[in-house]
Design an enzyme around this catalytic site. Structure first.
Site, short mmCIF file in Angstrom:
data_model
loop_
_atom_site.label_atom_id
_atom_site.label_comp_id
_atom_site.label_asym_id
_atom_site.label_seq_id
_atom_site.Cartn_x
_atom_site.Cartn_y
_atom_site.Cartn_z
N GLY A 236 14.43 67.91 28.84
CA GLY A 236 15.83 68.64 29.02
C GLY A 236 15.89 69.91 29.82
N GLU A 271 8.62 65.53 27.16
CA GLU A 271 9.07 64.52 27.98
C GLU A 271 9.79 64.88 29.17
OE1 GLU A 271 11.21 62.59 24.93
OE2 GLU A 271 9.55 61.72 23.85
N PRO A 272 9.44 65.50 29.94
CA PRO A 272 10.59 66.23 31.22
C PRO A 272 10.56 65.12 32.14
CG PRO A 272 8.07 66.93 31.49
CD PRO A 272 8.17 66.23 30.28
N GLY A 273 11.78 64.85 32.57
CA GLY A 273 12.21 64.15 33.56
C GLY A 273 12.96 64.84 34.83
N ARG A 310 25.90 60.42 39.66
CA ARG A 310 26.18 61.55 38.99
C ARG A 310 27.66 62.23 39.21
NH1 ARG A 310 23.48 65.74 38.39
NH2 ARG A 310 23.39 65.65 36.26
N TYR A 314 29.60 62.57 35.62
CA TYR A 314 29.57 63.80 34.98
C TYR A 314 30.09 64.92 35.69
CZ TYR A 314 25.43 61.16 33.61
OH TYR A 314 24.48 60.30 32.84
N CYS A 341 35.58 50.95 45.51
CA CYS A 341 36.79 50.78 45.28
C CYS A 341 37.13 51.41 43.77
CB CYS A 341 37.41 49.33 45.30
SG CYS A 341 36.95 48.80 46.93
N GLU A 342 36.92 52.65 43.55
CA GLU A 342 37.34 53.41 42.51
C GLU A 342 37.63 54.86 42.89
OE1 GLU A 342 36.47 52.93 38.99
OE2 GLU A 342 35.70 50.94 39.01
N TYR A 370 17.92 60.75 37.92
CA TYR A 370 19.07 60.02 37.53
C TYR A 370 19.80 59.57 38.98
CZ TYR A 370 17.16 61.82 33.24
OH TYR A 370 16.60 62.32 32.08
N1 LLP Z 1 13.54 62.65 26.28
C1 LLP Z 1 14.40 61.60 25.86
C2 LLP Z 1 14.45 61.25 24.67
C3 LLP Z 1 15.78 61.56 26.54
O1 LLP Z 1 16.62 60.77 26.25
C4 LLP Z 1 15.44 62.16 27.95
C5 LLP Z 1 16.91 62.07 28.68
C6 LLP Z 1 14.39 62.83 28.19
C7 LLP Z 1 13.40 63.02 27.38
C8 LLP Z 1 14.22 63.56 29.70
O2 LLP Z 1 15.45 64.50 29.87
P1 LLP Z 1 15.23 65.19 31.24
O3 LLP Z 1 14.00 66.17 31.27
O4 LLP Z 1 15.49 64.62 32.24
O5 LLP Z 1 16.48 66.19 30.87
N2 LLP Z 1 21.92 60.51 33.15
C9 LLP Z 1 21.81 62.00 33.12
C10 LLP Z 1 20.95 62.61 32.04
C11 LLP Z 1 20.50 61.89 30.68
C12 LLP Z 1 19.34 62.34 30.12
C13 LLP Z 1 18.91 61.04 28.99
N3 LLP Z 1 17.99 61.15 28.27
C14 LLP Z 1 22.21 62.86 33.97
O6 LLP Z 1 22.33 62.26 35.05
O7 LLP Z 1 22.34 64.03 34.01
#
Ligand code: LLP
Length: 409
Positions: A236, A271-273, A310, A314, A341-342, A370
């Site tokens: 997050g 769990e960073p993404g 995105r 959002y 076409c949106e 994402y």
């Molecule tokens: N762990 C869990 C259980 C999650 O559901 C997520 C993201 C993460 C970790 C990683 O979160 P991060 O570190 O990336 O913030 N598509 C959206 C974001 C959806 C996130 C879903 N869950 C966007 O483009 O902003």
């Protein structure tokens, strides 16, 4: 990103000019800096070095096999949310004992894969799921380590579509329901509660919700005298998409996490993404046409919302920068739009942008997280190529999808 800069008028990623890459590569395509991925991962690791957490990269943010391999080589584990992501993480060389499986609706088939592969944790999100894991484990004659994802009812103060930790969200189990479930969990002989997990949302720029969640977890674990091997604090962590946003400062939070892990004598999982991969990628696109509108000019790109969702999903802002700079200004207001076409297939309105012509190239920035992973075949458009740059080396990490294959079903 530090690995993106102009040399003279031309945009470079690491040591390569995009203009040169465009001589051989058709647009649109994603391009990533491998050294930026490495820098981001090591920075995250260093922030929490005293805790020495297991860093499970959220594969949903970018599930390209080669990107997972780069992170795997750095010691990352993976947070997966489907059987597909789980198998991909393993294929990338990430050890099963570094994989955690999240998600509210895992299927029997997916759970069987997870059990058979002996992954670190299945993070259950409901009582029914835990019972299903127990019965599958029994059939497979195994005892399975599970985590329970809790819903701490904390407002992450982020976009409502990416907030996951409030009571109204479908994610995790409420603390009340968890306490009730705990009374009967011992009757489920083929699972063992080894962890609690939380994930309150994404693109969080303020450390307060994280601190609050930590105190909720700390109190709960102490009150219930739980003896856990792991606490999974989710991901997050937000990044800066505009210069106005202040970066999140994780230093104070990291001290709290350190104390938390010492007191409870448990290993921390993150769990960073986005914070690892978000700023490492660009989407390169060509100006296909320019069309005069009533009060703005439409700059029609060859990249669409199917390639990058995105902004449509959002209202997200992603700065668009030219691949080659010039010093002329366009007087008119312009809007970058895509061909799909949106009406939501659009990428931002600009004033005083540099003069743009048809066949110019632009880069949509900060699309590493994402971006590709959310793309689709909408409008029967093939998935686009992905390229990974390391210094002056270029590697194709995904070929553009074959159009004939795409139209075969
Ligand atoms: N762990 C869990 C259980 C999650 O559901 C997520 C993201 C993460 C970790 C990683 O979160 P991060 O570190 O990336 O913030 N598509 C959206 C974001 C959806 C996130 C879903 N869950 C966007 O483009 O902003």
């Amino acid at each position: 990103m530090q690995n993106l800069r102009y040399v003279g008028k031309n945009l470079f990623i690491e040591k390569l000019s995009i203009k040169n890459i465009l001589k051989k590569q058709k647009t649109p395509f994603y391009i990533y800096s491998e050294n930026q991925i490495i820098t981001n991962f090591l920075k995250f690791k260093n922030t929490f070095k005293k805790t020495n957490p297991l860093i499970c990269f959220a594969a949903k943010s970018n599930s390209n096999l080669n990107i997972l391999k780069v992170l795997g080589r750095l010691g990352a584990g993976a947070d997966v949310v489907s059987g597909g992501e789980l198998l991909k993480a393993l294929k990338a060389g990430i050890k099963a004992k570094k994989i955690v499986f999240s998600g509210v609706g895992k299927t029997e088939e997916e759970l069987k894969i997870a059990i058979n592969k002996n992954i670190l944790l299945i993070n259950c999100e409901s009582e029914s799921e835990a019972k299903l894991v127990n019965s599958l484990a029994k059939k497979l004659r195994k005892k399975v380590s599970i985590g329970f994802r809790l819903n701490p009812n904390v407002d992450a103060k982020t976009h409502k579509n990416i907030s996951t930790g409030k009571a109204e969200n479908k994610f995790g189990l409420s603390i009340k329901s968890f306490k009730i479930f705990l009374k009967t969990i011992n009757s489920l002989k083929n699972i063992k509660l080894d962890a609690l997990s939380v994930h309150i949302g994404s693109q969080i720029l303020n450390d307060a919700p994280f601190k609050k969640t930590l105190s909720v977890m700390s109190k709960l674990i102490k009150d219930l005298r739980l003896n856990l091997k792991f606490v999974d604090l989710g991901g997050g962590f937000g990044i800066n998409y505009t210069n106005k946003e202040k970066p999140i400062n994780l230093n104070k939070y990291s001290k709290l996490v350190e104390n938390f892990s010492k007191k409870l004598d448990c290993k921390i999982i993150f769990e960073p993404g986005r914070s690892i991969i978000g700023n490492t990628g660009l989407l390169i696109s060509k100006v296909q046409f320019i069309k005069k509108g009533a009060n703005k000019n439409f700059i029609i790109l060859d990249a669409g919302m199917n390639d990058f969702m995105r902004p449509a999903l959002y209202d997200a802002f992603h700065q668009i920068i030219p691949v080659s700079k010039n010093s002329a200004k366009s007087k008119d207001k312009i809007e970058f739009v895509g061909p799909v076409c949106e009406s939501t297939c659009k990428f931002g309105i600009y004033k005083n942008y540099q003069k743009i012509n048809e066949n110019d190239f632009i880069a949509i920035t900060n699309v590493g997280a994402y971006g590709s992973s959310l793309s689709s075949n909408y409008n029967t458009r093939p998935l686009i190529a992905e390229i990974l740059i390391n210094k002056n080396k270029l590697r194709y990490i995904r070929k553009k999808q074959n159009l004939l294959k795409l139209i075969s079903s």
